[in-house]
Scaffold this motif. Structure first.
Motif, PDB file in Angstrom:
ATOM      1  N   GLY A 121      16.439  -6.383  10.410  1.00  0.00           N
ATOM      2  CA  GLY A 121      15.851  -6.195  11.741  1.00  0.00           C
ATOM      3  C   GLY A 121      16.212  -4.845  12.338  1.00  0.00           C
ATOM      4  O   GLY A 121      15.386  -4.166  12.943  1.00  0.00           O
ATOM      5  N   TYR A 122      17.463  -4.424  12.144  1.00  0.00           N
ATOM      6  CA  TYR A 122      17.890  -3.111  12.633  1.00  0.00           C
ATOM      7  C   TYR A 122      17.234  -1.977  11.843  1.00  0.00           C
ATOM      8  O   TYR A 122      16.900  -0.936  12.409  1.00  0.00           O
ATOM      9  N   VAL A 123      17.053  -2.187  10.553  1.00  0.00           N
ATOM     10  CA  VAL A 123      16.373  -1.175   9.738  1.00  0.00           C
ATOM     11  C   VAL A 123      14.932  -1.023  10.211  1.00  0.00           C
ATOM     12  O   VAL A 123      14.408   0.095  10.319  1.00  0.00           O
ATOM     13  N   TRP A 124      14.276  -2.148  10.527  1.00  0.00           N
ATOM     14  CA  TRP A 124      12.903  -2.083  11.048  1.00  0.00           C
ATOM     15  C   TRP A 124      12.868  -1.332  12.376  1.00  0.00           C
ATOM     16  O   TRP A 124      11.948  -0.554  12.628  1.00  0.00           O
ATOM     17  N   ALA A 125      13.855  -1.557  13.235  1.00  0.00           N
ATOM     18  CA  ALA A 125      13.905  -0.839  14.517  1.00  0.00           C
ATOM     19  C   ALA A 125      14.008   0.663  14.272  1.00  0.00           C
ATOM     20  O   ALA A 125      13.280   1.456  14.890  1.00  0.00           O
ATOM     21  N   ALA A 126      14.887   1.055  13.358  1.00  0.00           N
ATOM     22  CA  ALA A 126      15.040   2.476  13.039  1.00  0.00           C
ATOM     23  C   ALA A 126      13.731   3.048  12.491  1.00  0.00           C
ATOM     24  O   ALA A 126      13.335   4.169  12.852  1.00  0.00           O
ATOM     25  N   LEU A 127      13.057   2.289  11.655  1.00  0.00           N
ATOM     26  CA  LEU A 127      11.771   2.739  11.109  1.00  0.00           C
ATOM     27  C   LEU A 127      10.748   2.949  12.228  1.00  0.00           C
ATOM     28  O   LEU A 127      10.018   3.950  12.235  1.00  0.00           O
ATOM     29  N   MET A 128      10.711   2.049  13.194  1.00  0.00           N
ATOM     30  CA  MET A 128       9.758   2.193  14.305  1.00  0.00           C
ATOM     31  C   MET A 128      10.055   3.452  15.117  1.00  0.00           C
ATOM     32  O   MET A 128       9.138   4.182  15.504  1.00  0.00           O
ATOM     33  N   PHE A 129      11.335   3.726  15.369  1.00  0.00           N
ATOM     34  CA  PHE A 129      11.695   4.941  16.108  1.00  0.00           C
ATOM     35  C   PHE A 129      11.326   6.196  15.317  1.00  0.00           C
ATOM     36  O   PHE A 129      10.823   7.165  15.890  1.00  0.00           O
ATOM     37  N   LEU A 130      11.554   6.160  14.029  1.00  0.00           N
ATOM     38  CA  LEU A 130      11.221   7.300  13.175  1.00  0.00           C
ATOM     39  C   LEU A 130       9.708   7.540  13.148  1.00  0.00           C
ATOM     40  O   LEU A 130       9.244   8.679  13.300  1.00  0.00           O
ATOM     41  N   ILE A 131       8.937   6.489  12.998  1.00  0.00           N
ATOM     42  CA  ILE A 131       7.473   6.617  12.996  1.00  0.00           C
ATOM     43  C   ILE A 131       6.981   7.106  14.353  1.00  0.00           C
ATOM     44  O   ILE A 131       6.093   7.946  14.435  1.00  0.00           O
ATOM     45  N   GLY A 132       7.572   6.592  15.442  1.00  0.00           N
ATOM     46  CA  GLY A 132       7.191   7.034  16.780  1.00  0.00           C
ATOM     47  C   GLY A 132       7.452   8.514  16.991  1.00  0.00           C
ATOM     48  O   GLY A 132       6.611   9.244  17.519  1.00  0.00           O
ATOM     49  N   ALA A 133       8.612   8.976  16.545  1.00  0.00           N
ATOM     50  CA  ALA A 133       8.935  10.406  16.680  1.00  0.00           C
ATOM     51  C   ALA A 133       7.964  11.248  15.856  1.00  0.00           C
ATOM     52  O   ALA A 133       7.472  12.286  16.320  1.00  0.00           O
ATOM     53  N   GLY A 134       7.668  10.786  14.655  1.00  0.00           N
ATOM     54  CA  GLY A 134       6.702  11.497  13.819  1.00  0.00           C
ATOM     55  C   GLY A 134       5.328  11.549  14.448  1.00  0.00           C
ATOM     56  O   GLY A 134       4.625  12.573  14.376  1.00  0.00           O
ATOM     57  N   THR A 135       4.941  10.458  15.086  1.00  0.00           N
ATOM     58  CA  THR A 135       3.633  10.410  15.751  1.00  0.00           C
ATOM     59  C   THR A 135       3.552  11.445  16.864  1.00  0.00           C
ATOM     60  O   THR A 135       2.536  12.125  17.010  1.00  0.00           O
ATOM     61  N   ILE A 136       4.615  11.579  17.644  1.00  0.00           N
ATOM     62  CA  ILE A 136       4.614  12.574  18.725  1.00  0.00           C
ATOM     63  C   ILE A 136       4.523  13.986  18.157  1.00  0.00           C
ATOM     64  O   ILE A 136       3.763  14.809  18.659  1.00  0.00           O
ATOM     65  N   VAL A 137       5.275  14.249  17.109  1.00  0.00           N
ATOM     66  CA  VAL A 137       5.221  15.580  16.491  1.00  0.00           C
ATOM     67  C   VAL A 137       3.806  15.879  16.003  1.00  0.00           C
ATOM     68  O   VAL A 137       3.251  16.952  16.264  1.00  0.00           O
ATOM     69  N   VAL A 138       3.206  14.919  15.308  1.00  0.00           N
ATOM     70  CA  VAL A 138       1.856  15.124  14.769  1.00  0.00           C
ATOM     71  C   VAL A 138       0.833  15.194  15.902  1.00  0.00           C
ATOM     72  O   VAL A 138      -0.064  16.043  15.875  1.00  0.00           O
ATOM     73  N   ALA A 139       0.961  14.350  16.918  1.00  0.00           N
ATOM     74  CA  ALA A 139       0.015  14.362  18.046  1.00  0.00           C
ATOM     75  C   ALA A 139       0.077  15.680  18.799  1.00  0.00           C
ATOM     76  O   ALA A 139      -0.949  16.179  19.279  1.00  0.00           O
ATOM     77  N   SER A 140       1.260  16.262  18.890  1.00  0.00           N
ATOM     78  CA  SER A 140       1.396  17.515  19.636  1.00  0.00           C
ATOM     79  C   SER A 140       0.649  18.670  18.977  1.00  0.00           C
ATOM     80  O   SER A 140       0.325  19.648  19.640  1.00  0.00           O
ATOM     81  N   THR A 141       0.351  18.539  17.699  1.00  0.00           N
ATOM     82  CA  THR A 141      -0.428  19.593  17.030  1.00  0.00           C
ATOM     83  C   THR A 141      -1.882  19.560  17.466  1.00  0.00           C
ATOM     84  O   THR A 141      -2.572  20.565  17.391  1.00  0.00           O
ATOM     85  N   GLY A 142      -2.348  18.375  17.887  1.00  0.00           N
ATOM     86  CA  GLY A 142      -3.750  18.224  18.278  1.00  0.00           C
ATOM     87  C   GLY A 142      -4.698  18.157  17.097  1.00  0.00           C
ATOM     88  O   GLY A 142      -5.909  18.075  17.272  1.00  0.00           O
ATOM     89  N   ASP A 143      -4.172  18.158  15.885  1.00  0.00           N
ATOM     90  CA  ASP A 143      -5.001  18.088  14.678  1.00  0.00           C
ATOM     91  C   ASP A 143      -5.333  16.625  14.382  1.00  0.00           C
ATOM     92  O   ASP A 143      -4.476  15.870  13.914  1.00  0.00           O
ATOM     93  N   LEU A 144      -6.576  16.228  14.639  1.00  0.00           N
ATOM     94  CA  LEU A 144      -6.965  14.830  14.479  1.00  0.00           C
ATOM     95  C   LEU A 144      -6.935  14.366  13.035  1.00  0.00           C
ATOM     96  O   LEU A 144      -6.613  13.213  12.764  1.00  0.00           O
ATOM     97  N   LYS A 145      -7.272  15.234  12.118  1.00  0.00           N
ATOM     98  CA  LYS A 145      -7.249  14.822  10.711  1.00  0.00           C
ATOM     99  C   LYS A 145      -5.812  14.570  10.254  1.00  0.00           C
ATOM    100  O   LYS A 145      -5.541  13.598   9.553  1.00  0.00           O
ATOM    101  N   LEU A 146      -4.905  15.426  10.658  1.00  0.00           N
ATOM    102  CA  LEU A 146      -3.501  15.224  10.322  1.00  0.00           C
ATOM    103  C   LEU A 146      -2.985  13.945  10.981  1.00  0.00           C
ATOM    104  O   LEU A 146      -2.291  13.150  10.353  1.00  0.00           O
ATOM    105  N   TRP A 147      -3.349  13.724  12.246  1.00  0.00           N
ATOM    106  CA  TRP A 147      -2.923  12.523  12.969  1.00  0.00           C
ATOM    107  C   TRP A 147      -3.463  11.270  12.287  1.00  0.00           C
ATOM    108  O   TRP A 147      -2.729  10.300  12.093  1.00  0.00           O
ATOM    109  N   ALA A 148      -4.742  11.291  11.920  1.00  0.00           N
ATOM    110  CA  ALA A 148      -5.351  10.130  11.255  1.00  0.00           C
ATOM    111  C   ALA A 148      -4.637   9.850   9.934  1.00  0.00           C
ATOM    112  O   ALA A 148      -4.361   8.684   9.597  1.00  0.00           O
TER     113      ALA A 148
END
Length: 184
Positions: A121-148
């Motif tokens: 359960g804790y590993v899943w929590a860490a994974l969610m935080f990691l994916i969330g941080a990655g999403t913000i980094v990718v979203a900040s580029t504004g590149d929709l293909k990269l985001w998709a």
């Protein structure tokens, strides 16, 4: 397993709608408006059908409306692209609750290796935080293909891989413990 994918698709339906319409039309206002309408329609449909709606459903709707409004006001799609990150952070926070995963496991697992389930359960929590941080980094580029690509392949693939690894590890540990108990 089918239920898990249905819930994920339901949770990210507005983001999927936004992405498809934006890629087809290159119109942020249209894509955002349809995504907001889709999120509202999804909640109305569930209520009409008598489905129980969770806090996360309402939180997701609120995020779509708020981030969609900011997207409409600024004409910048990055706000809508960041929505999955907020959802991942919220889910990760919920997953920090000790033992949250126990209720989703079959009795043989919860009776045999509850400590492994808690750790998972804790590993899943860490994974969610990691994916969330990655999403913000990718979203900040504004590149929709990269985001998709990131949302569908990287984030989705990471969850599928984590689920598979968890299944294999728990199965091996449960089998090992049951054999050891049978020998003793």
């Amino acid at each position: 397993m089918k239920d898990v994918f249905a819930r994920l698709a339901s949770d990210f339906l507005s983001a999927i709608i936004f992405l498809i319409i934006y890629l087809v039309t290159d119109n942020v206002i249209l894509a955002t408006s349809v995504a907001i309408a889709g999120a509202i329609a999804q909640v109305i449909y569930a209520r009409v059908k008598g489905h129980q709606l969770s806090f996360m459903t309402y939180a997701s709707l609120g995020l779509v409306v708020v981030l969609g409004a900011v997207t409409l006001l600024t004409n910048d799609p990055r706000f809508m692209l960041a929505k999955p990150a907020i959802a991942h952070f919220a889910i990760g926070t919920i997953m920090l609750k000790r033992g949250w995963m126990l209720r989703y496991m079959p009795p043989i697992v919860t009776e045999t290796v509850p400590e492994y389930v808690t750790a998972a359960g804790y590993v899943w929590a860490a994974l969610m935080f990691l994916i969330g941080a990655g999403t913000i980094v990718v979203a900040s580029t504004g590149d929709l293909k990269l985001w998709a690509f990131y949302i569908s392949v990287v984030a989705g693939g990471a969850k599928i891989l984590a689920f598979a690894v968890q299944y294999i590890v728990l199965r091996l540990v449960v089998t090992s413990r049951r054999r050891a108990a049978a020998r003793a």
